[in-house]
Design an enzyme around this catalytic site. Structure first.
Site, PDB file in Angstrom:
ATOM      1  N   CYS A 169       0.814  -1.207   0.000  1.00 49.09           N
ATOM      2  CA  CYS A 169       0.000   0.000   0.000  1.00 49.09           C
ATOM      3  C   CYS A 169       0.848   1.257   0.000  1.00 49.09           C
ATOM      4  CB  CYS A 169      -0.877   0.017   1.238  1.00 49.09           C
ATOM      5  SG  CYS A 169      -1.848  -1.491   1.429  1.00 49.09           S
TER       6      CYS A 169
ATOM      7  N   GLY B 178      -1.519   1.157  -4.857  1.00 50.39           N
ATOM      8  CA  GLY B 178      -2.754   0.495  -4.467  1.00 50.39           C
ATOM      9  C   GLY B 178      -3.944   1.121  -5.142  1.00 50.39           C
TER      10      GLY B 178
ATOM     11  N   ASN C 229       1.381   0.019   5.569  1.00 48.86           N
ATOM     12  CA  ASN C 229       1.944  -0.651   4.401  1.00 48.86           C
ATOM     13  C   ASN C 229       2.861  -1.742   4.923  1.00 48.86           C
ATOM     14  OD1 ASN C 229       4.463   0.260   1.917  1.00 48.86           O
ATOM     15  ND2 ASN C 229       3.086  -1.473   1.962  1.00 48.86           N
ATOM     16  N   GLY C 230       2.561  -2.974   4.536  1.00 49.44           N
ATOM     17  CA  GLY C 230       3.380  -4.086   4.984  1.00 49.44           C
ATOM     18  C   GLY C 230       2.506  -5.228   5.431  1.00 49.44           C
TER      19      GLY C 230
ATOM     20  N   CYS D 165      13.086  -3.997   1.027  1.00 48.42           N
ATOM     21  CA  CYS D 165      12.557  -4.782  -0.092  1.00 48.42           C
ATOM     22  C   CYS D 165      13.263  -4.361  -1.388  1.00 48.42           C
ATOM     23  CB  CYS D 165      11.061  -4.505  -0.216  1.00 48.42           C
ATOM     24  SG  CYS D 165      10.311  -5.151  -1.719  1.00 48.42           S
TER      25      CYS D 165
ATOM     26  N   TYR E  98      10.594  -2.720  -9.265  1.00 53.94           N
ATOM     27  CA  TYR E  98       9.261  -2.636  -9.843  1.00 53.94           C
ATOM     28  C   TYR E  98       8.337  -1.668  -9.136  1.00 53.94           C
ATOM     29  CZ  TYR E  98       4.476  -4.067 -10.983  1.00 53.94           C
ATOM     30  OH  TYR E  98       3.159  -4.081 -11.339  1.00 53.94           O
TER      31      TYR E  98
ATOM     32  N   ASP F  52      10.862  -5.990 -16.155  1.00 51.53           N
ATOM     33  CA  ASP F  52      11.461  -5.940 -14.821  1.00 51.53           C
ATOM     34  C   ASP F  52      11.500  -7.298 -14.142  1.00 51.53           C
ATOM     35  OD1 ASP F  52       8.448  -5.233 -14.679  1.00 51.53           O
ATOM     36  OD2 ASP F  52       8.936  -5.940 -12.685  1.00 51.53           O
TER      37      ASP F  52
ATOM     38  N   CYS G 192       6.066 -13.791  -1.385  1.00 50.86           N
ATOM     39  CA  CYS G 192       6.372 -12.650  -0.527  1.00 50.86           C
ATOM     40  C   CYS G 192       5.386 -12.644   0.620  1.00 50.86           C
ATOM     41  CB  CYS G 192       6.244 -11.346  -1.310  1.00 50.86           C
ATOM     42  SG  CYS G 192       6.471  -9.892  -0.259  1.00 50.86           S
TER      43      CYS G 192
ATOM     44  N   CYS H 223      15.840  -7.313   1.782  1.00 46.59           N
ATOM     45  CA  CYS H 223      14.937  -8.464   1.897  1.00 46.59           C
ATOM     46  C   CYS H 223      14.928  -9.136   0.539  1.00 46.59           C
ATOM     47  CB  CYS H 223      13.524  -8.032   2.272  1.00 46.59           C
ATOM     48  SG  CYS H 223      12.376  -9.440   2.323  1.00 46.59           S
TER      49      CYS H 223
ATOM     50  N   CYS I  33      11.787 -13.433  -1.779  1.00 44.54           N
ATOM     51  CA  CYS I  33      11.125 -13.997  -2.960  1.00 44.54           C
ATOM     52  C   CYS I  33      12.119 -14.552  -3.983  1.00 44.54           C
ATOM     53  CB  CYS I  33      10.192 -12.970  -3.595  1.00 44.54           C
ATOM     54  SG  CYS I  33      11.018 -11.517  -4.269  1.00 44.54           S
TER      55      CYS I  33
HETATM   56  P1  5GP Z   1       3.776 -12.408 -14.855  1.00 43.33           P
HETATM   57  O1  5GP Z   1       3.033 -12.062 -16.067  1.00 43.33           O
HETATM   58  O2  5GP Z   1       5.056 -13.149 -15.093  1.00 43.33           O
HETATM   59  O3  5GP Z   1       2.909 -13.120 -13.856  1.00 43.33           O
HETATM   60  O4  5GP Z   1       4.144 -11.060 -14.112  1.00 43.33           O
HETATM   61  C1  5GP Z   1       5.181 -10.245 -14.613  1.00 43.33           C
HETATM   62  C2  5GP Z   1       4.671  -8.884 -14.891  1.00 43.33           C
HETATM   63  O5  5GP Z   1       3.974  -8.395 -13.755  1.00 43.33           O
HETATM   64  C3  5GP Z   1       5.802  -7.945 -15.170  1.00 43.33           C
HETATM   65  O6  5GP Z   1       5.512  -7.219 -16.348  1.00 43.33           O
HETATM   66  C4  5GP Z   1       5.856  -7.026 -13.975  1.00 43.33           C
HETATM   67  O7  5GP Z   1       6.002  -5.662 -14.378  1.00 43.33           O
HETATM   68  C5  5GP Z   1       4.580  -7.225 -13.232  1.00 43.33           C
HETATM   69  N1  5GP Z   1       4.851  -7.446 -11.807  1.00 43.33           N
HETATM   70  C6  5GP Z   1       6.016  -7.703 -11.227  1.00 43.33           C
HETATM   71  N2  5GP Z   1       5.904  -7.861  -9.914  1.00 43.33           N
HETATM   72  C7  5GP Z   1       4.661  -7.702  -9.605  1.00 43.33           C
HETATM   73  C8  5GP Z   1       3.959  -7.723  -8.362  1.00 43.33           C
HETATM   74  O8  5GP Z   1       4.453  -7.917  -7.270  1.00 43.33           O
HETATM   75  N3  5GP Z   1       2.674  -7.509  -8.471  1.00 43.33           N
HETATM   76  C9  5GP Z   1       2.135  -7.282  -9.667  1.00 43.33           C
HETATM   77  N4  5GP Z   1       0.936  -7.076  -9.686  1.00 43.33           N
HETATM   78  N5  5GP Z   1       2.719  -7.236 -10.840  1.00 43.33           N
HETATM   79  C10 5GP Z   1       3.987  -7.452 -10.819  1.00 43.33           C
HETATM   80 MG    MG Z   2       5.140  -4.980 -16.296  1.00 42.37          MG
END
Ligand code: 5GP
Ligand code: MG
Length: 502
Positions: free
Chosen positions: A5, A32, A106-107, A243, A249, A377, A413, A464, A467
């Site tokens: 968040c 969020g 947040n956390g 983190c 990201y 990313d 995570c 951290c 993951c």
């Molecule tokens: P995937 O499609 O492999 O499940 O997720 C990768 C994509 O989700 C990447 O384009 C990345 O930018 C985005 N992403 C990376 N980490 C997270 C996260 O913790 N939560 C969400 N919602 N999206 C993520």
């Molecule tokens: Mg993405």
């Protein structure tokens, strides 16, 4: 309950707090999208407005007018995989004998059950399943027995896990980070007051200046009149657990964390990605928007370095000089539909796959007949990269090489990012070669953990990395930890719970 968040808090000399809070949570919308809320205090009474949905939809002008007073806190809540659930919208606000409390979190705590059970035994009743209410009750309880700073310290003593909090106790606004500083929080100077925010981009939005990050284990108390702030270093840990995913990201690229602009960290990650796994192709392209900074760093480094495989008629094997064509073209090969929400919250895999096509479409002229390197990313479930490789090949790409600005995500995570369970993570039980094969790419490379620590200017030991290593900086049931941490024992119930296990 995984909540990733955004939190804010302000204390102003004369102006009302509602609008600055509104703009600052708007600036943190990326953290969020499920709900948004503001709690203010005018010296007599607490006011609250919390709604599901985006910040822009959650508040009408009248709502802001009704949020009186020059101090307050705000929150945006990350959607959980279970979908919307109005019970857990924040800030959590409540009035006790010890005064009114507002809390934005947040956390994610890892010992909520112990603390809740202990409080229930002492007669506290809970209306939500969330850990924020547990913190609020514990703090309210401690405020009956001690002053503010001591009460916060006692509550922190009992909490285990990750938290950056903004708290309003009547018209006193505070911010606190857990002793290992898992989630970010910073302080800004507004000239006529102070602001606490998850990210410095929110301070920029208010026209303020970043003062510094709140330190792990530090409590920052803003003066009620907005004239200054006090700092109390309540805990100190030998190691932090920041983190690393904030750099990769989560944070906005225009935010500064630990003195580093996130955009520059990501560009540096892209440069190191080239250094670790170069591949010569015709075009380098980002997955928008999260891959942009990585891809620009990668392409920049690619065009600087000596040629990998100098062609015979080229004559020399030296680096690119000014009059030479850049070795790789850096181009937009994918267009993003900015109105599509984040794909990962789609409940079924079929919906997620459709959503990737709705969100991203290739630009044919950039990819047709070419060998392309596409940069993102991270890979979580592998949905995005699998679909992308297919899309790019359909659009005529001859080869598709995938480069990722993070290490393989192999474990869940527990610290507040709603990622996925182990089984859903494509890399949890596959080698990189197996992931490459599964997503259908011609080559695949991830970035090393050391590259991340170096680019962020942090010691690896202070990050951290749960993951990507499966070893966590907190003591979590059924998981291993990478350091000497212990959960606090909480009341009699904790002792009972521990002994009833065997
Ligand atoms: P995937 O499609 O492999 O499940 O997720 C990768 C994509 O989700 C990447 O384009 C990345 O930018 C985005 N992403 C990376 N980490 C997270 C996260 O913790 N939560 C969400 N919602 N999206 C993520
Ligand atoms: Mg993405």
């Amino acid at each position: 309950m995984h909540e990733k968040c955004g939190v804010v808090g302000v204390s102003l000399t004369e102006r009302g707090a509602a609008r600055p809070l509104y703009y600052s949570i708007y600036a943190l919308q990326h953290r969020g999208q499920e709900s948004a809320g503001i709690v203010t205090h005018d010296g007599f009474q607490q006011y609250a407005h919390v709604e599901t949905g985006l910040v822009g939809d959650a508040f009408a002008a009248e709502d802001l007018d009704g949020l009186r007073g020059s101090v307050g806190i705000g929150h945006v809540r990350y959607p959980t995989s279970g979908g919307t659930d109005a019970c857990c919208a924040q800030p959590f606000s409540v009035s006790f004998k010890s005064g009114s409390l507002g809390l934005a979190h947040n956390g994610n705590l890892v010992n909520t059950d112990d603390v809740r059970a202990d409080l229930e035994e002492r007669g506290h009743a809970f209306t939500t399943q969330g850990d924020t209410e547990v913190i609020a009750h514990d703090l309210a309880h401690n405020l009956l027995e001690s002053d503010l700073v001591r009460a916060v310290k006692r509550t922190m003593d009992r909490l285990h896990g990750s938290y950056s909090l903004t708290i309003a106790h009547d018209d006193t606004v505070m911010g606190v980070r857990d002793p290992q500083g898992n989630r970010p929080l910073c302080i800004g100077d507004l000239g006529d007051g102070y602001v606490l925010a998850s990210e410095s981009a929110a301070i920029d939005t208010l026209g303020g200046d970043l003062v510094r990050d709140v330190r792990p284990g530090e409590l920052v108390v803003l003066a009620e009149d907005g004239s200054n702030f006090d700092s109390y270093q309540l805990f100190s840990s030998p190691r932090s657990a920041n983190c690393f995913f904030e750099y990769v990201y989560f944070a906005r690229p225009d935010s500064v964390i630990g003195g580093k602009l996130v955009y520059e960290v990501r560009r540096e990650l892209g440069r190191r990605l080239w250094a670790e796994s170069p591949v010569e192709t015709d075009v380098v392209m980002p997955v928008p928007d999260s891959g942009r900074a990585f891809a620009s760093g990668y392409a920049e480094a690619a065009n600087e370095k000596p040629r990998l495989d100098p062609s015979g008629d080229d004559g020399d094997a030296g680096g690119t000089t000014d009059d030479e064509e850049p070795r790789v073209e850096f181009a937009e090969g994918l267009m993003k539909n900015r109105y599509v929400g984040r794909t990962f919250i789609m409940p079924t895999q079929d919906e997620r796959e459709r959503a990737v096509r709705l969100k991203l479409n290739p630009i044919k002229s950039t990819v047709e007949g070419k060998s392309v390197t596409v940069i993102d990313d991270s890979i979580v479930r592998g949905t995005t990269s699998t679909q992308l490789v297919e899309l790019l090949k359909e659009a005529g790409a001859e080869e598709v090489h995938v480069r990722i600005g993070a290490p393989p995500i192999v474990a869940p995570c527990y610290m507040g990012i709603d990622m996925a369970s182990r089984e859903e993570l494509i890399a949890s039980d596959r080698t990189t070669e197996e992931v490459r094969d599964t997503i259908g790419a011609d080559s695949l490379a991830y970035l090393s953990i050391d590259a991340i620590a170096q680019s962020a200017g942090r010691e690896r030991a202070d990050l951290c990395l749960g993951c990507v290593t499966g070893e966590y900086p907190y003591d979590i049931d059924d998981e291993t930890t990478d350091r000497d941490v212990q959960r606090p024992a909480v009341g009699d119930s904790a002792v009972r719970a521990a002994s009833s296990d065997d």
